[in-house]
Every structure is written in structure tokens, then in C-alpha cells.
Design a protein around this motif. Structure first.
Motif, mmCIF file in Angstrom:
data_model
loop_
_atom_site.group_PDB
_atom_site.id
_atom_site.type_symbol
_atom_site.label_atom_id
_atom_site.label_comp_id
_atom_site.label_asym_id
_atom_site.label_seq_id
_atom_site.Cartn_x
_atom_site.Cartn_y
_atom_site.Cartn_z
ATOM 1 N N LEU A 1 -36.946 -5.099 -33.384
ATOM 2 C CA LEU A 1 -37.812 -4.266 -32.544
ATOM 3 C C LEU A 1 -39.044 -3.808 -33.330
ATOM 4 O O LEU A 1 -40.177 -3.934 -32.871
ATOM 5 C CB LEU A 1 -37.021 -3.055 -32.046
ATOM 6 N N ALA A 2 -38.816 -3.291 -34.526
ATOM 7 C CA ALA A 2 -39.929 -2.744 -35.304
ATOM 8 C C ALA A 2 -40.858 -3.843 -35.803
ATOM 9 O O ALA A 2 -42.081 -3.696 -35.767
ATOM 10 C CB ALA A 2 -39.397 -1.932 -36.483
ATOM 11 N N VAL A 3 -40.281 -4.973 -36.262
ATOM 12 C CA VAL A 3 -41.103 -5.998 -36.899
ATOM 13 C C VAL A 3 -41.651 -7.011 -35.892
ATOM 14 O O VAL A 3 -42.860 -7.188 -35.777
ATOM 15 C CB VAL A 3 -40.314 -6.712 -38.019
ATOM 16 N N GLU B 1 -39.456 3.952 -40.431
ATOM 17 C CA GLU B 1 -39.367 4.471 -39.073
ATOM 18 C C GLU B 1 -38.481 5.711 -38.998
ATOM 19 O O GLU B 1 -38.627 6.537 -38.107
ATOM 20 C CB GLU B 1 -38.831 3.400 -38.110
ATOM 21 N N THR C 1 -21.097 -2.724 -31.829
ATOM 22 C CA THR C 1 -21.923 -1.971 -30.897
ATOM 23 C C THR C 1 -21.485 -2.063 -29.442
ATOM 24 O O THR C 1 -21.188 -1.057 -28.802
ATOM 25 C CB THR C 1 -23.380 -2.464 -30.969
ATOM 26 N N MET C 2 -21.449 -3.281 -28.915
ATOM 27 C CA MET C 2 -21.316 -3.424 -27.466
ATOM 28 C C MET C 2 -19.980 -2.886 -26.956
ATOM 29 O O MET C 2 -19.909 -2.240 -25.918
ATOM 30 C CB MET C 2 -21.476 -4.895 -27.057
ATOM 31 N N LYS D 1 -42.863 -5.027 -32.162
ATOM 32 C CA LYS D 1 -43.981 -4.103 -32.277
ATOM 33 C C LYS D 1 -45.027 -4.571 -33.292
ATOM 34 O O LYS D 1 -46.185 -4.774 -32.964
ATOM 35 C CB LYS D 1 -43.465 -2.716 -32.692
ATOM 36 N N VAL E 1 -37.998 -1.059 -43.201
ATOM 37 C CA VAL E 1 -38.239 -0.688 -41.802
ATOM 38 C C VAL E 1 -37.451 0.567 -41.432
ATOM 39 O O VAL E 1 -37.984 1.501 -40.827
ATOM 40 C CB VAL E 1 -37.855 -1.854 -40.866
ATOM 41 N N PHE F 1 -33.748 5.231 -35.557
ATOM 42 C CA PHE F 1 -33.849 4.412 -36.769
ATOM 43 C C PHE F 1 -33.111 5.069 -37.929
ATOM 44 O O PHE F 1 -32.497 4.393 -38.758
ATOM 45 C CB PHE F 1 -35.318 4.155 -37.138
ATOM 46 N N ALA G 1 -26.155 -6.955 -28.989
ATOM 47 C CA ALA G 1 -26.912 -5.850 -29.564
ATOM 48 C C ALA G 1 -28.282 -6.266 -30.125
ATOM 49 O O ALA G 1 -29.262 -5.552 -29.910
ATOM 50 C CB ALA G 1 -26.082 -5.147 -30.637
ATOM 51 N N LEU H 1 -30.796 -6.751 -27.292
ATOM 52 C CA LEU H 1 -30.911 -5.632 -26.369
ATOM 53 C C LEU H 1 -32.349 -5.126 -26.255
ATOM 54 O O LEU H 1 -32.866 -4.918 -25.169
ATOM 55 C CB LEU H 1 -30.012 -4.509 -26.881
ATOM 56 N N PHE H 2 -32.992 -4.922 -27.410
ATOM 57 C CA PHE H 2 -34.378 -4.448 -27.333
ATOM 58 C C PHE H 2 -35.389 -5.486 -27.787
ATOM 59 O O PHE H 2 -36.542 -5.197 -27.979
ATOM 60 C CB PHE H 2 -34.627 -3.158 -28.140
ATOM 61 N N ILE I 1 -35.301 -4.937 -43.987
ATOM 62 C CA ILE I 1 -34.488 -4.048 -43.156
ATOM 63 C C ILE I 1 -34.507 -2.634 -43.732
ATOM 64 O O ILE I 1 -34.715 -1.654 -43.015
ATOM 65 C CB ILE I 1 -33.044 -4.591 -43.047
ATOM 66 N N SER J 1 -24.890 -5.523 -36.284
ATOM 67 C CA SER J 1 -25.802 -6.299 -35.443
ATOM 68 C C SER J 1 -26.871 -5.418 -34.795
ATOM 69 O O SER J 1 -27.993 -5.857 -34.581
ATOM 70 C CB SER J 1 -25.020 -7.058 -34.381
ATOM 71 N N VAL J 2 -26.543 -4.158 -34.508
ATOM 72 C CA VAL J 2 -27.534 -3.309 -33.852
ATOM 73 C C VAL J 2 -28.687 -2.980 -34.811
ATOM 74 O O VAL J 2 -29.826 -2.777 -34.396
ATOM 75 C CB VAL J 2 -26.886 -2.030 -33.285
ATOM 76 N N VAL J 3 -28.390 -2.986 -36.125
ATOM 77 C CA VAL J 3 -29.448 -2.739 -37.108
ATOM 78 C C VAL J 3 -30.428 -3.917 -37.129
ATOM 79 O O VAL J 3 -31.641 -3.728 -37.261
ATOM 80 C CB VAL J 3 -28.850 -2.474 -38.508
ATOM 81 N N PHE J 4 -29.893 -5.145 -36.952
ATOM 82 C CA PHE J 4 -30.802 -6.289 -36.799
ATOM 83 C C PHE J 4 -31.713 -6.081 -35.594
ATOM 84 O O PHE J 4 -32.888 -6.423 -35.613
ATOM 85 C CB PHE J 4 -30.018 -7.592 -36.633
ATOM 86 N N TYR K 1 -37.252 8.287 -31.198
ATOM 87 C CA TYR K 1 -37.344 6.909 -31.691
ATOM 88 C C TYR K 1 -37.028 6.875 -33.182
ATOM 89 O O TYR K 1 -36.218 6.080 -33.653
ATOM 90 C CB TYR K 1 -38.764 6.414 -31.420
ATOM 91 N N GLY L 1 -19.739 -1.082 -37.535
ATOM 92 C CA GLY L 1 -21.017 -1.629 -37.086
ATOM 93 C C GLY L 1 -20.981 -2.220 -35.689
ATOM 94 O O GLY L 1 -22.008 -2.622 -35.159
ATOM 95 N N LEU M 1 -32.747 -3.230 -34.431
ATOM 96 C CA LEU M 1 -33.796 -2.269 -34.798
ATOM 97 C C LEU M 1 -34.892 -2.955 -35.606
ATOM 98 O O LEU M 1 -36.083 -2.741 -35.373
ATOM 99 C CB LEU M 1 -33.195 -1.131 -35.638
ATOM 100 N N PHE M 2 -34.461 -3.783 -36.560
ATOM 101 C CA PHE M 2 -35.416 -4.507 -37.395
ATOM 102 C C PHE M 2 -36.308 -5.411 -36.536
ATOM 103 O O PHE M 2 -37.537 -5.401 -36.660
ATOM 104 C CB PHE M 2 -34.653 -5.344 -38.430
#
Lengths: 294, 283
Positions: free
Chosen positions: B120-122, A34, A216-217, B125, A30, A262, B206, B209-210, A27, B112-115, A258, A214, B117-118
Motif C-alpha cells: 500500500l505504502a510503496v 508511516e 489475518t483473514m 501510494k 516503510v 502502520f 490480506a 486487500l488494499f 518493510i 501477510s498483512v504487513v506485506f 492511518y 501473523g 501495508l508495504f
């Protein structure tokens, strides 16, 4: 043969046990990888302190200060709601509730902490926001105040159940000694038990805070989404988490936008990491103080 | 006398705290149930959305959530249980163990949103899985991993040492003891963690989401590499997209009700199981 098998299993389990570390490092890597392009392009300081977040304008501006302010103001507002109610509820459960009532209420609180954040967001949007708009005569019910209230309600179960655990760890002898000196139940509860559980309670509060930062929703749905520094608590705001969630869909892979999202993730990660480390240290000291852990 | 009054007021305040808390939470349950119930019907549960999200059911979202849960547990359970076994049965107390513990604790606190992102990137993509059930499940499994580990650890430490000693005394090897004695005994406790993980994975929005979710698919997902609808995301999408907010809100209430019933049931079962498991070893 058997010996080989034993060694093999030991090896397999060792490797698998390291996956958590692997994911945590993953994590971080990444987010850094990014997020780096935007930090290089804008500069880390300007990225954090810039007051304009216009990622899709030309030229685009990437300053996340309003987003940080939004996250913090919502989190602090939520704590104002959640801490008294959460700690108060825990004290009630610990001291006043009879055995039978506690057996019902404790699991109830625990189940309620499992209500998905999307349901809270939905509730906030449909019920709380129109209510706030009507009562306070503000242009929109989707604002920092509503977000703080909904998130506060959401954090109560977490804080209450962790606080209740902390109160439970206080040795009986503390209480007995206090009664023996002639203190009343209330005095004992507030002046002896609560301070003795103090670090456990602060751990609960910090963890609640970290969860809210943290989250989000819920904020995505109720905070209104304006990326400017709010002037009043009834202004719409856009916290960091909801910025990521709302804009990732439209950000082109590899673009500065983007990368900026990140980088926000990185800031968020570092903030919650700090809160978690603080709470962990406090709780470690506390366990040693009460003689619970070695 | 004065003390008595202060005490009365103080206790009243504490009572008010819990009363307000329960009132808030009861309000949420009340609204979701009272407005969600009229939306529910056999059609709602078994059919796909029709007329641009204003009619029909949410079956694809239910199926999607189900697939995501299955995928998540498939990844998280072996990893979580293995980690717990290492920590409880193999690990010498030492440097590595404290690093592993530290990473588990910190992983549990990652937003959770950071998960997302992770993932999405890993997964989406870098691994090239795209927006898919596979990517979503992998992302969610990292999210629930710390929970599975700590529940499994609790279950393993609750297994009395005498059982292990008896097994070893009969000539069983370390691994045989773990496989035949420790894991079966700890099983209900591990199950508790898995069930709680299901509740968490079902409700999280979250992270998918992506990585997995989409507003509308015509067909049911056909492979792990297809994107899917999911209940929590569906609520979000109904509230923020589309052109018929009023009719969509009704469907969103229905989804929220299904989700809440699912989560309550699941956590209720888990809490009950845990209680029984704890009792089994403390008496």
C-alpha cells in the motif's frame, strides 16, 4: 569479451540476490516512516499500554493493549489445540504408521497446510461459530474461543510436518541404543527420540506460533472484532492483524489513524521477527548438536 | 506388564491425535465440497455477478486471480531463481551470503498483512500504481519470493557436481555452464517452487486487500493498472458486505470450492514433481 560477459553476469546475480535484503529493509523503513507520526503524537509507551482503541472518535484514542492481548490470547489458545494434536500426529506418522500409510498421510498433511486461510475463516464463520454458540450458550459464536479453535486446526499441519522432519533427523543409533538397554517402543519414543528432537520440535512450535500471530483473514472473520480487553474466552476480540485489515479501508491517508495502523504493523513485525530469530537460533544449535551441519 | 499397558494407551493417544486432525480437515473439505458443488455450473464459471451479487457467476474473480498469479510469477521467478543461482553457484561463503540468507529467512516469516501495508505504502501510494493488478502482483511476489528461492536452491544443490565439472572441462565458461547445464537440469525442481508459489498467491487475501482487490467490477480488467476482483477476496466480501447474506453464502461456498480445488491440484502436482525430482538424483 567473454571475460567481460562473465563478470557482468556475476554482477547482475549479486545485485539480484540482494533484493531480499532490500525488501526486508524496505518493510522496516516503510513501517517506521508511516508509523512514526502516531508514536510521536501519543508516545510509544502509551501507544502500547493504552487500553482504549477508539480511532474514529473525537478526540481519538490510540491504545493497542487490547489488540495485543487479543492476538496473544488467540495465539495461546490456538497452541493449546495445535501442539498436542500436531506433535501427536507427527509421532504417529514417525513411529506407528506403516510405510504405505505414511506415503499417503504425509503429502495429505502437506496439502492441507496449503488450504488458504480465507477458507478456514469461511469455515469458522459458517460452521464452527454457530456450533460454538449453540453448545456453550454464548451470545455470539464469533469470539476468542472460536478463533483459537479454528486457528489451532489451521496450525496443525505446519507443526506436524516440521515436527515429523525433526524426528526424522534423530540418528537411528539413539533408538537402537535404547532398545538394547531393554526400553520399550513407547519409552524409547517418549524418553529418547522426542527429547533428542526437542529443539526441532520447539522450532516447529515457535514457527507455528509466529504464523498464527501473523494470520489475518481467519481472525478477521471469526474473532468478533470488539477492541476491548476480553473478560472471558467467549468474548469477541480484535487481534492486531484484523484491526489493520478491517480499518485500513476507511483510514484517510496520512491521518493519525492511518499511521496507527502502520505502527500496529510494526509491532506485529517485531513480534514475529523475534519468534523467527529465536526459532532459527534453536534449530542452528540443534543441527550442530546432532552433528548434521559442519 | 504395566509397561505394556502404558505403551498401548500411549499409542492409542497418538492414533487419536492423527484421527482428530484428519477428522477436522476432512470436515472442512466435506462442507466446502458438499455445499459448494450445488453452486457450480457453467454459468457460475463464465459469467459476471448479477442482481447485486445474488445471482450470476464469478468469472471476473477467476480472471482476476489468474492475472494476479501470472503477474506474481513474472516478478518472483526471475528474482528468486537469480538469488538461488547467486547463493549456490557464485557466492563465496562469507559475510554477505549470511546476511542474504538471514533476510530470506526473516522475509519468510513476515505476516501477510504487513506485506499488504508495504504494498500500500510503496506500490499503491509512492509509485502511484494505485489499487491495481500491478500493485497486487508486486506485493504477492515479495510474499512468495522466499519460497521460490528455497525451492530453487534445493533444486540447484541437487545437480551433481560431476555435471558442472564435465561442462567446465569441455571449455565452457562459468555462465555457459549455469545456463546450459545447471538450470536445465534443475528445472523440474524450480518448477515445483513456482507451482507452490502459485498455490500460495492464489489463496492469499490480506496482501491484496488494499493493493489490488475490489468487490465488484462491471468489466474485466483491461490493463495491469486496473483493479480486479479475486477469488479469496470475493469470499471475504460476500461474507461481510452486501445485503443478501443467505444467497451470497451460496456463492461464497462455490468460490471456496473453486479455490480449494485449485490449491489442492496445484500442491498435489508440486509434491508429485518434487518426489520425482528427488528420486532422479538420489538413485
Amino acid at each position: 569479451m567473454i571475460r567481460f560477459k562473465e563478470a557482468l553476469y556475476r554482477w547482475i546475480f549479486t545485485v539480484m540476490a540482494f533484493t531480499s535484503l532490500f525488501f526486508l529493509l524496505g518493510i522496516i523503513i516503510v513501517l517506521l516512516r508511516e508509523g512514526l507520526p502516531i508514536l510521536m503524537a501519543v508516545g510509544p509507551f502509551k501507544f502500547l499500554s493504552g487500553v482504549h482503541w477508539y480511532p474514529t472518535y473525537d478526540p481519538a484514542e490510540f491504545g493497542i493493549f487490547p489488540l495485543i492481548i487479543a492476538s496473544l490470547s488467540v495465539a495461546i489458545g490456538a497452541m493449546v489445540v495445535a501442539v498436542p494434536l500436531g506433535v501427536g500426529s507427527a509421532l504417529y506418522l514417525h513411529e506407528l504408521a506403516g510405510e504405505r500409510i505414511r506415503h499417503i498421510l504425509k503429502p495429505a498433511v502437506e496439502i492441507l497446510s496449503a488450504v488458504p486461510s480465507i477458507v478456514f475463516g469461511f469455515f469458522g464463520m459458517m460452521i464452527v461459530a454457530p456450533f460454538v454458540q449453540k453448545i456453550f450458550h454464548v451470545p455470539t459464536g464469533l469470539n476468542a474461543f472460536t478463533a483459537a479453535v479454528v486457528m489451532g486446526i489451521m496450525a496443525i499441519p505446519t507443526i506436524a510436518s516440521l515436527t515429523e522432519d525433526a524426528l526424522g533427523f534423530v540418528p537411528r543409533s539413539f533408538k537402537e541404543a535404547s532398545y538394547a538397554l531393554g526400553a520399550s517402543r513407547w519409552q524409547t519414543l517418549i524418553k529418547i527420540v522426542l527429547p533428542a528432537a526437542g529443539s526441532g520440535v520447539s522450532t516447529a512450535i515457535i514457527l507455528g506460533m509466529s504464523r498464527i500471530v501473523g494470520e489475518t483473514m481467519t481472525v478477521l472473520m471469526v474473532s468478533g472484532g470488539a477492541a476491548v480487553i476480553p473478560h472471558s474466552i467467549f468474548d469477541p476480540v480484535r487481534p492486531m492483524t484484523s484491526t489493520i485489515a478491517a480499518e485500513m479501508g476507511e483510514a484517510v491517508t496520512g491521518s493519525l489513524h492511518y499511521s496507527a495502523l502502520f505502527a500496529i504493523g510494526l509491532v506485529l513485525f517485531l513480534m514475529t521477527l523475534t519468534l523467527n530469530i529465536i526459532s532459527e537460533n534453536i534449530s542452528k544449535k540443534y543441527r550442530i548438536k546432532l552433528g548434521l551441519d559442519r | 506388564m504395566k509397561n505394556k499397558i502404558i505403551e498401548k494407551i500411549g499409542f492409542l493417544f497418538l492414533f487419536l491425535c492423527i484421527a482428530i486432525t484428519l477428522f477436522f480437515l476432512a470436515t472442512i473439505v466435506y462442507f466446502v465440497v458438499s455445499r459448494g458443488l450445488p453452486a457450480l455450473s457453467w454459468e457460475f464459471l463464465t459469467e459476471a455477478p448479477r442482481k447485486s451479487m445474488t445471482a450470476g457467476g464469478v468469472a471476473p474473480a477467476i480472471i482476476g486471480t489468474f492475472y494476479l498469479i501470472v503477474g506474481t510469477i513474472l516478478f518472483a521467478l526471475p528474482l528468486g531463481l537469480a538469488t538461488a543461482i547467486y547463493l549456490c553457484e557464485y557466492s563465496p561463503r562469507g559475510y554477505f551470503v549470511s546476511i542474504i540468507r538471514m533476510s530470506i529467512n526473516n522475509l519468510a516469516g513476515v505476516p501477510s498483512v504487513v506485506f499488504g501495508l508495504f504494498g500500500l505504502a510503496v506500490f499503491v501510494k509512492y509509485c502511484g500504481f494505485g489499487v491495481s493488478i500491478l500493485s497486487g502482483s508486486l506485493t504477492l511476489s515479495i510474499l512468495i519470493l522466499p519460497g521460490i528461492i528455497s525451492a530453487s536452491q534445493e533444486a540447484l544443490t541437487a545437480v551433481p557436481f560431476s555435471l558442472r565439472e564435465a561442462s567446465l572441462a569441455l571449455g565452457a565458461t562459468h555462465w555457459q555452464t549455469i545456463k546450459r547445464v545447471v538450470i536445465p537440469t534443475a528445472f523440474p525442481g524450480v518448477l515445483t517452487g513456482v507451482i507452490l508459489g502459485i498455490g500460495r498467491a492464489a489463496g492469499e487475501t490480506a496482501p491484496i486487500l488494499f493493493t489490488a482487490a475490489t468487490f465488484f467490477t462491471r468489466d474485466y480488467p483491461s490493463s495491469p493498472l486496473s483493479e480486479c476482483m479475486a477469488l479469496p477476496y470475493h469470499i471475504f466480501a460476500l461474507m461481510t458486505e452486501g445485503s443478501h447474506p443467505d444467497q451470497q453464502a451460496v456463492i461464497a461456498y462455490g468460490c471456496a470450492l473453486i479455490l480449494m480445488v485449485l490449491v489442492f491440484m496445484v500442491s498435489g502436482i508440486a509434491i508429485y514433481l518434487r518426489k520425482r525430482f528427488r528420486q532422479a538424483f538420489t538413485h
